[in-house]
Design an enzyme around this catalytic site. Structure first.
Site, PDB file in Angstrom:
ATOM      1  N   GLY A  50       6.560  -6.245  -0.296  1.00 50.42           N
ATOM      2  CA  GLY A  50       5.604  -6.132   0.794  1.00 50.42           C
ATOM      3  C   GLY A  50       6.655  -6.651   1.991  1.00 50.42           C
ATOM      4  CD  GLU A  52      10.190  -2.352   7.185  1.00 49.94           C
ATOM      5  OE1 GLU A  52       9.582  -2.987   7.260  1.00 49.94           O
ATOM      6  OE2 GLU A  52      10.582  -1.898   6.103  1.00 49.94           O
ATOM      7  CD1 TRP A  90       0.107  -1.382   3.043  1.00 51.32           C
ATOM      8  CD2 TRP A  90       0.584   0.709   3.238  1.00 51.32           C
ATOM      9  NE1 TRP A  90       0.730  -1.305   4.377  1.00 51.32           N
ATOM     10  CE2 TRP A  90       1.301  -0.185   4.419  1.00 51.32           C
ATOM     11  CE3 TRP A  90       0.809   2.045   3.077  1.00 51.32           C
ATOM     12  CZ2 TRP A  90       1.918   0.546   5.216  1.00 51.32           C
ATOM     13  CZ3 TRP A  90       1.497   2.565   4.165  1.00 51.32           C
ATOM     14  CH2 TRP A  90       2.244   1.849   5.369  1.00 51.32           C
ATOM     15  CG  ASN A  91       5.055   1.194   1.021  1.00 47.65           C
ATOM     16  OD1 ASN A  91       4.728   0.636  -0.098  1.00 47.65           O
ATOM     17  ND2 ASN A  91       6.158   1.058   1.641  1.00 47.65           N
ATOM     18  NE  ARG A 110       9.970  -1.604  -7.412  1.00 47.68           N
ATOM     19  CZ  ARG A 110      10.693  -1.302  -6.376  1.00 47.68           C
ATOM     20  NH1 ARG A 110      11.538  -0.111  -6.026  1.00 47.68           N
ATOM     21  NH2 ARG A 110      10.425  -2.127  -5.091  1.00 47.68           N
ATOM     22  CB  SER A 124      13.633   5.161  -5.490  1.00 46.79           C
ATOM     23  OG  SER A 124      13.358   4.574  -4.176  1.00 46.79           O
ATOM     24  CD  GLU A 142      12.946  -5.469  -4.986  1.00 49.52           C
ATOM     25  OE1 GLU A 142      13.167  -5.027  -3.977  1.00 49.52           O
ATOM     26  OE2 GLU A 142      13.372  -5.763  -6.048  1.00 49.52           O
ATOM     27  CG  LEU A 143      11.167  -9.776   1.212  1.00 54.21           C
ATOM     28  CD1 LEU A 143      11.674 -10.935   1.548  1.00 54.21           C
ATOM     29  CD2 LEU A 143       9.477  -9.733   0.694  1.00 54.21           C
ATOM     30  CB  CYS A 181      11.135  -0.981   1.724  1.00 52.25           C
ATOM     31  SG  CYS A 181      11.349  -0.100   0.054  1.00 52.25           S
ATOM     32  CD  GLU A 219      10.265  -5.076  -8.309  1.00 51.26           C
ATOM     33  OE1 GLU A 219      10.267  -4.000  -7.585  1.00 51.26           O
ATOM     34  OE2 GLU A 219       9.436  -5.730  -8.450  1.00 51.26           O
ATOM     35  CE  LYS A 251      -3.226  -8.955  -2.429  1.00 53.12           C
ATOM     36  NZ  LYS A 251      -3.779  -7.940  -1.854  1.00 53.12           N
ATOM     37  N   PRO A 252      -3.133  -5.564  -6.047  1.00 54.80           N
ATOM     38  CG  PRO A 252      -4.778  -4.047  -6.519  1.00 54.80           C
ATOM     39  CD  PRO A 252      -4.471  -5.218  -6.757  1.00 54.80           C
TER      40      PRO A 252
HETATM   41  P1  NAP Z   1       2.342  -6.642   3.681  1.00 55.13           P
HETATM   42  O1  NAP Z   1       1.516  -6.968   4.742  1.00 55.13           O
HETATM   43  O2  NAP Z   1       3.526  -7.976   3.363  1.00 55.13           O
HETATM   44  O3  NAP Z   1       1.318  -6.861   2.258  1.00 55.13           O
HETATM   45  C1  NAP Z   1       2.113  -6.790   0.988  1.00 55.13           C
HETATM   46  C2  NAP Z   1       0.905  -7.435   0.092  1.00 55.13           C
HETATM   47  O4  NAP Z   1       0.867  -8.731   0.226  1.00 55.13           O
HETATM   48  C3  NAP Z   1      -0.576  -6.761   0.168  1.00 55.13           C
HETATM   49  O5  NAP Z   1      -0.947  -6.897  -1.035  1.00 55.13           O
HETATM   50  C4  NAP Z   1      -1.029  -8.083   0.959  1.00 55.13           C
HETATM   51  O6  NAP Z   1      -2.676  -8.021   0.875  1.00 55.13           O
HETATM   52  C5  NAP Z   1      -0.635  -9.122   0.354  1.00 55.13           C
HETATM   53  N1  NAP Z   1      -0.690 -10.513   1.450  1.00 55.13           N
HETATM   54  C6  NAP Z   1      -0.659 -10.207   2.521  1.00 55.13           C
HETATM   55  N2  NAP Z   1      -0.816 -11.656   3.061  1.00 55.13           N
HETATM   56  C7  NAP Z   1      -0.745 -12.403   2.057  1.00 55.13           C
HETATM   57  C8  NAP Z   1      -0.603 -13.810   1.824  1.00 55.13           C
HETATM   58  N3  NAP Z   1      -0.693 -14.800   2.854  1.00 55.13           N
HETATM   59  N4  NAP Z   1      -0.698 -14.278   0.525  1.00 55.13           N
HETATM   60  C9  NAP Z   1      -0.502 -13.399  -0.520  1.00 55.13           C
HETATM   61  N5  NAP Z   1      -0.547 -12.055  -0.329  1.00 55.13           N
HETATM   62  C10 NAP Z   1      -0.560 -11.290   0.997  1.00 55.13           C
HETATM   63  O7  NAP Z   1       3.056  -5.520   3.516  1.00 55.13           O
HETATM   64  P2  NAP Z   1       2.611  -4.223   3.526  1.00 55.13           P
HETATM   65  O8  NAP Z   1       2.275  -3.794   5.057  1.00 55.13           O
HETATM   66  O9  NAP Z   1       1.375  -3.945   2.527  1.00 55.13           O
HETATM   67  O10 NAP Z   1       3.641  -3.130   3.176  1.00 55.13           O
HETATM   68  C11 NAP Z   1       4.642  -2.694   4.028  1.00 55.13           C
HETATM   69  C12 NAP Z   1       5.848  -3.593   3.860  1.00 55.13           C
HETATM   70  O11 NAP Z   1       6.529  -3.697   2.424  1.00 55.13           O
HETATM   71  C13 NAP Z   1       7.098  -3.040   4.604  1.00 55.13           C
HETATM   72  O12 NAP Z   1       7.906  -4.314   5.191  1.00 55.13           O
HETATM   73  C14 NAP Z   1       7.988  -2.526   3.592  1.00 55.13           C
HETATM   74  O13 NAP Z   1       9.618  -2.380   3.984  1.00 55.13           O
HETATM   75  C15 NAP Z   1       7.845  -3.647   2.498  1.00 55.13           C
HETATM   76  N6  NAP Z   1       8.323  -2.719   1.247  1.00 55.13           N
HETATM   77  C16 NAP Z   1       9.535  -3.000   0.390  1.00 55.13           C
HETATM   78  C17 NAP Z   1       9.727  -2.571  -0.628  1.00 55.13           C
HETATM   79  C18 NAP Z   1      10.853  -3.020  -1.511  1.00 55.13           C
HETATM   80  O14 NAP Z   1      10.980  -2.628  -2.665  1.00 55.13           O
HETATM   81  N7  NAP Z   1      11.854  -3.835  -0.628  1.00 55.13           N
HETATM   82  C19 NAP Z   1       8.909  -1.420  -1.197  1.00 55.13           C
HETATM   83  C20 NAP Z   1       7.811  -1.152  -0.572  1.00 55.13           C
HETATM   84  C21 NAP Z   1       7.211  -1.845   0.643  1.00 55.13           C
HETATM   85  P3  NAP Z   1      -3.673  -6.971   1.834  1.00 55.13           P
HETATM   86  O15 NAP Z   1      -3.283  -5.804   1.521  1.00 55.13           O
HETATM   87  O16 NAP Z   1      -4.654  -7.568   1.535  1.00 55.13           O
HETATM   88  O17 NAP Z   1      -3.007  -7.496   3.302  1.00 55.13           O
END
Ligand code: NAP
Length: 499
Positions: free
Chosen positions: A249, A402, A171-172, A180, A462, A271-272, A305, A479, A195-196
């Site tokens: 995520g 984080e 979502w961020n 990307r 970035s 990308e975590l 991130c 990416e 899936k967003p």
């Molecule tokens: P998240 O909770 O891991 O969710 C990311 C995506 O995964 C969402 O679309 C989410 O859906 C989905 N998801 C959750 N559980 C799932 C499952 N069991 N199976 C399949 N998909 C699933 O992360 P977030 O809170 O949205 O984003 C923040 C995190 O992303 C932070 O840790 C940040 O550092 C990381 N991030 C990393 C990068 C990078 O490039 N390294 C860039 C941006 C963000 P829902 O929305 O329905 O939960």
């Protein structure tokens, strides 16, 4: 007279918000058509600055996921055979449409995600640049031809699309994390199911319309919004027809997906999460370091991130750096992202606020001092003020987790070895920031830091033309840049026998 004018203006603003929300399709996009969810359910999208529901979008179930997969699989062969130039032209048209509609798209993003409109507009430009970059890369997919070392045969190497891909975004950065992945997938000739995030689906739905308008054939892009990601995604990952999963995520969810991907040995890009250290040496240009700190800490309200998570400042400049950073942070205007001059919008939800509150309480209980901010803001919405902490103990929780909020914790260090050990003492390795004017130190420290990216005298790494990604538990793969398209290509080698 003035009052009437203000009311008219307010009504105008509200109607602009309503207009951009109304313009977005709220259904699922499967095989080139918008359609209702088979569950008949919808999920609410909230404005994080008020907590109010903006609209509802379709809530996909397992059946919809499989329909999207069928469509992506059916379209794969024809899409792979499309001329690379045509694939590139579609991306190029979508790039232009994104820029043409940047104002409306930025407002839409601010409403669902919270970031200030000016930042949201910056993200639209950044997101569009991935399409421009990969439009150019689509026609540069090449191969090789070589003579075998013994001279008795030839090697032919070709690159082909991986096949149907599953893309999952957070979502961020609701638009840029999509482009990307979509840019290189489309350029490489892969079809996708994307899936967003549940909290910010509107930007992706708006992007879907743009790609369709740009001429993307039916079935190449399939979009699922769901409140139930695990049960809807897992059957796709385990189906065997998806050949790659690209995820951005949290590390926790990334690990679940990696385990699921093992079943059919899928290609993965992950990308975590991050835990970026921000190192300021005595010889740094402090103006540059403070500017870099503001960028790395306050961009996206710290919900990135790449956000600087731990500030390590050498003793000789620590006090002055803390003073300057505090004065800059304290003057940032907090408020709804649509308001003039706002630099810090709301955090995404109450859980995000609760996490920041907990981490700040943990640090202060362990001896950290608050230089500015440090307590929640009254009223509706999920606001947290820009905060600077000093004397933060190295073992405070915010040094390991984080923060994902506008909180800058400062610790002091004495030696280069000491700070490198501290910086590397984490399971994450996405990005590290280094501020020094000594070229020898700059290179030495850059080599020793365990991170996929280094911001050297800059708080922003970035760039669509550069390889973005992490090491350790921050991820797998890259990416952007030349390497970005490789993630969506398989290498095939043909051994040519010559008689
Ligand atoms: P998240 O909770 O891991 O969710 C990311 C995506 O995964 C969402 O679309 C989410 O859906 C989905 N998801 C959750 N559980 C799932 C499952 N069991 N199976 C399949 N998909 C699933 O992360 P977030 O809170 O949205 O984003 C923040 C995190 O992303 C932070 O840790 C940040 O550092 C990381 N991030 C990393 C990068 C990078 O490039 N390294 C860039 C941006 C963000 P829902 O929305 O329905 O939960």
């Amino acid at each position: 007279m003035e009052l009437v004018f203000a009311e008219v203006e307010e009504r105008g603003v509200q109607s602009a918000e309503k207009t951009v929300i109304q313009a977005v399709h709220k259904e699922l996009f499967i095989d080139g058509k918008w359609r209702a969810s088979s569950t008949g359910r919808s999920l609410p999208v909230e404005d994080p600055s008020t907590g109010e529901v903006l609209c509802e979008v379709a809530d996909a179930g397992v059946e919809d996921g499989l329909a999207a997969l069928d469509a992506a699989v059916a379209a794969q062969k024809d899409w792979a055979a499309y001329a690379p130039r045509e694939r590139g032209e579609i991306l190029r048209r979508a790039y232009q449409l994104l820029l043409d509609r940047a104002d409306d798209l930025a407002l839409l993003m601010t409403l669902e995600m919270g970031k200030p409109v000016a930042e949201a507009k910056g993200e639209i430009t950044y997101a569009a640049e991935f399409f421009r970059w990969f439009a150019e890369e689509a026609v540069r997919i090449d191969g090789g031809y070589a003579t075998a070392p013994n001279g008795q045969g030839r090697f032919l190497v070709m690159r082909q699309p991986v096949g149907p891909c599953l893309l999952i975004t957070p979502w961020n950065f609701p638009m840029a994390m999509g482009t990307r992945k979509l840019g290189p997938a489309i350029a490489a000739g892969c079809t996708v199911v994307i899936k967003p995030a549940e909290q910010t689906p509107l930007s992706m739905l708006a992007l879907t319309d743009i790609l369709a308008e740009a001429g993307l054939p039916a079935g190449v892009l399939n979009v699922l919004t769901t409140s139930d990601p695990g049960p809807v995604m897992e059957p796709l990952i385990k189906d065997g027809r998806i050949r790659k999963i690209s995820f951005t995520g949290s590390t926790a969810v990334g690990k679940i997906l990696l385990a699921q991907a093992a079943d059919k040995v899928l290609r993965t890009s992950m990308e975590l999460g991050g835990n970026a250290p921000f190192l300021v040496f005595d010889d740094a240009d402090l103006d540059v370091a403070v500017e870099g700190a503001m960028m790395a800490k306050t961009r996206n309200m710290g919900e990135a991130c790449t956000a600087a998570n731990r500030f390590y400042v050498q003793r000789g400049v620590a006090q002055e750096f803390g003073r300057r950073l505090t004065s800059r942070m304290a003057e940032l205007k907090v408020g709804r992202g649509t308001e003039e001059g706002v630099k810090i919008g709301p955090l995404i939800d109450n859980d995000a606020i609760a996490k920041v509150v907990e981490l700040v309480a943990d640090a202060t209980a362990a001896g950290a001092k608050v230089l500015t901010g440090g307590s929640t803001v009254d009223g509706p919405g999920h606001f947290y003020p820009p905060t600077v902490l000093t004397d933060v103990p190295r073992d405070a929780r915010m040094g390991r987790e984080e923060i994902f909020g506008p909180v800058a914790p400062i610790s002091v260090f004495d030696t280069e070895d000491e700070v490198i050990a501290a910086a590397n003492d984490t399971e994450f390795g996405l990005v590290s920031y280094v501020f020094t004017t000594n070229i020898n130190r700059a290179l030495r420290v850059s080599e020793r830091l365990e991170a996929g990216m280094i911001g050297l005298n800059t708080g922003l790494v970035s760039n669509p033309a550069a390889p973005f990604g992490g090491v350790k538990q921050s991820g797998v793969g890259r990416e952007g840049g030349r390497i970005g398209i490789e993630e969506f290509l398989e290498v095939k080698y043909v051994a040519v026998g010559l008689s």
